[in-house]
Design an enzyme around this catalytic site. Structure first.
Site, PDB file in Angstrom:
ATOM      1  N   GLY A  32       0.802  -1.223   0.000  1.00 35.56           N
ATOM      2  CA  GLY A  32       0.000   0.000   0.000  1.00 35.56           C
ATOM      3  C   GLY A  32       0.831   1.267   0.000  1.00 35.56           C
ATOM      4  N   LEU A  34       0.552   3.609  -2.216  1.00 34.61           N
ATOM      5  CA  LEU A  34       1.048   3.393  -3.574  1.00 34.61           C
ATOM      6  C   LEU A  34       1.567   4.677  -4.214  1.00 34.61           C
ATOM      7  CD1 LEU A  34      -1.824   1.028  -4.772  1.00 34.61           C
ATOM      8  CD2 LEU A  34       0.337   0.423  -3.658  1.00 34.61           C
ATOM      9  N   HIS A  35       2.625   4.538  -5.006  1.00 32.39           N
ATOM     10  CA  HIS A  35       3.230   5.670  -5.717  1.00 32.39           C
ATOM     11  C   HIS A  35       3.425   5.286  -7.185  1.00 32.39           C
ATOM     12  CE1 HIS A  35       6.821   3.260  -5.325  1.00 32.39           C
ATOM     13  NE2 HIS A  35       6.741   3.310  -4.008  1.00 32.39           N
ATOM     14  N   GLY A  37       5.844   4.167  -8.758  1.00 30.89           N
ATOM     15  CA  GLY A  37       6.519   2.880  -8.962  1.00 30.89           C
ATOM     16  C   GLY A  37       5.502   1.748  -9.006  1.00 30.89           C
ATOM     17  N   HIS A  38       4.605   1.723  -8.008  1.00 27.40           N
ATOM     18  CA  HIS A  38       3.549   0.698  -7.999  1.00 27.40           C
ATOM     19  C   HIS A  38       2.658   0.849  -9.235  1.00 27.40           C
ATOM     20  CE1 HIS A  38       4.254   1.248  -3.530  1.00 27.40           C
ATOM     21  NE2 HIS A  38       4.418  -0.045  -3.652  1.00 27.40           N
ATOM     22  N   GLN A  62       7.181  -9.531   8.024  1.00 28.82           N
ATOM     23  CA  GLN A  62       8.450  -9.195   7.365  1.00 28.82           C
ATOM     24  C   GLN A  62       9.154  -8.008   8.023  1.00 28.82           C
ATOM     25  OE1 GLN A  62       6.282  -8.460   3.506  1.00 28.82           O
ATOM     26  NE2 GLN A  62       7.820  -6.866   3.249  1.00 28.82           N
ATOM     27  N   GLY A 147       8.874  -4.876  -8.462  1.00 31.53           N
ATOM     28  CA  GLY A 147       9.801  -3.828  -8.854  1.00 31.53           C
ATOM     29  C   GLY A 147      11.251  -4.264  -8.671  1.00 31.53           C
ATOM     30  N   GLN A 153      14.713  -9.077  -3.248  1.00 25.89           N
ATOM     31  CA  GLN A 153      13.374  -9.655  -3.080  1.00 25.89           C
ATOM     32  C   GLN A 153      12.938 -10.356  -4.368  1.00 25.89           C
ATOM     33  OE1 GLN A 153       9.837  -7.866  -1.016  1.00 25.89           O
ATOM     34  NE2 GLN A 153       9.297  -7.216  -3.072  1.00 25.89           N
TER      35      GLN A 153
HETATM   36  O1  PAF Z   1       7.634  -5.315  -1.836  1.00 25.92           O
HETATM   37  C1  PAF Z   1       6.669  -5.279  -1.040  1.00 25.92           C
HETATM   38  O2  PAF Z   1       5.913  -4.322  -0.990  1.00 25.92           O
HETATM   39  C2  PAF Z   1       6.440  -6.456  -0.095  1.00 25.92           C
HETATM   40  O3  PAF Z   1       7.647  -6.994   0.327  1.00 25.92           O
HETATM   41  C3  PAF Z   1       5.531  -7.543  -0.687  1.00 25.92           C
HETATM   42  C4  PAF Z   1       6.149  -8.213  -1.898  1.00 25.92           C
HETATM   43  C5  PAF Z   1       4.185  -6.937  -1.067  1.00 25.92           C
HETATM   44  C6  PAF Z   1       5.275  -8.631   0.365  1.00 25.92           C
HETATM   45  O4  PAF Z   1       4.650  -8.119   1.501  1.00 25.92           O
END
Ligand code: PAF
Length: 285
Positions: A32, A34-35, A37-38, A62, A147, A153
């Protein structure tokens, strides 16, 4: 308005009905706030698929105990607007108990999660791999979009998908930057005015390193030292790590022409920012 659904059952109902109509499913997992990039991920997903699901979930597992889980910015209304504009069809915005009901199962990817961000943030990638596995099982997409700013990741997810035979195509999308070079991140909102200027040391240092390589520098340590020197000029910065590693194994690289990821994590004040660049293997034939 775009539907914002809260339960696993509802998402599955939407996806099932889209699949019944022969539609392909694109998936963009996010936390969430969001910018642009998203947005670029969602736009691409909408271009390449018939039905797009965005998950919007600040995943507690995480974050480490002293990290910013509570402070992490949230704004579902703004997110819904951006998702609609970008072409998403539904948002999955569960509460934590919907995702973790006394769960005892964790997904861990070994070795490549022990270095870079994994070394500074123990348990982080197990949290990511577990929630992404769950989301993949809930949404069952054909393609999922991530991204390249979170380069490690992306590698962890690709490895997990291969190792666990998920039938999902993983699509990596380029880093989106502010006009002055700062990589877009939800965490940029933590920066005050002075820190925002100081944060430019990340992209500036990476550009110096990249230019050295383009100009023929083959020694990874020379490039790494130049990057460190540039960041250290900025008084508000504190380096977490600066590493040049092999693109496949994430082992330290000696040369810059063998396929490398140059990844950095730097505190600007209390805010930890990451950035990177990739140089593919140079074919000397
Ligand atoms: O990159 C993220 O925003 C998070 O690590 C993800 C992949 C949504 C997992 O919670």
């Amino acid at each position: 308005m775009i539907p914002v659904v809260k339960t696993v059952e509802e998402v599955r109902r939407y996806v099932k009905s889209a699949k019944k109509e022969g539609k392909t499913i694109g998936f963009v997992p996010t936390m969430g706030f969001l910018h642009e990039g998203h947005k670029s991920l969602i736009v691409r997903a909408a271009k390449e698929n018939d039905f797009v699901v965005v998950s919007d979930f600040v995943n507690p597992t995480q974050f480490g105990p002293n990290e910013d889980f509570e402070a992490y910015p949230r704004d579902i209304e703004q997110d819904a607007k951006l998702c609609k504009e970008a072409g998403a069809d539904i948002i999955f915005n569960p509460e934590a108990p919907e995702m973790y009901d006394n769960a005892l199962t964790t997904v861990t990817v070994d070795k490549i999660t022990k270095v870079l961000c994994g070394a500074s943030r123990p348990g982080h990638f197990a949290g990511v791999a577990t929630v992404v596995s769950k989301l993949f099982n809930i949404v069952a997409p054909d393609r999922a979009y991530f991204g390249e700013k979170d380069a490690q990741q992306l590698m962890v997810i690709r490895k997990m998908v291969k190792d666990l035979n998920f039938d999902i195509e993983i699509v990596g999308c380029p880093i989106i930057r502010e006009e002055d070079g700062l990589a877009k991140s939800s965490r940029n909102t933590y920066l005050n005015c002075e820190e925002r200027k100081a944060a430019l040391c990340l992209s500036r240092a990476l550009n110096i390193g990249k230019k050295m390589i383009e100009d023929g520098e083959k020694s990874a340590v020379a490039v790494k030292n130049a990057i460190i020197a540039e960041i250290e000029k900025e008084p508000l910065s504190k380096i977490d790590y600066v590493e040049i590693v092999d693109l496949d194994t994430l082992d330290p690289a000696e040369r810059t022409d063998t396929g490398i990821l140059t990844a950095i994590a730097v505190y600007i004040g209390k805010t930890r920012l990451i950035d990177n660049f990739i140089i593919e293997k140079v074919d000397n034939k």
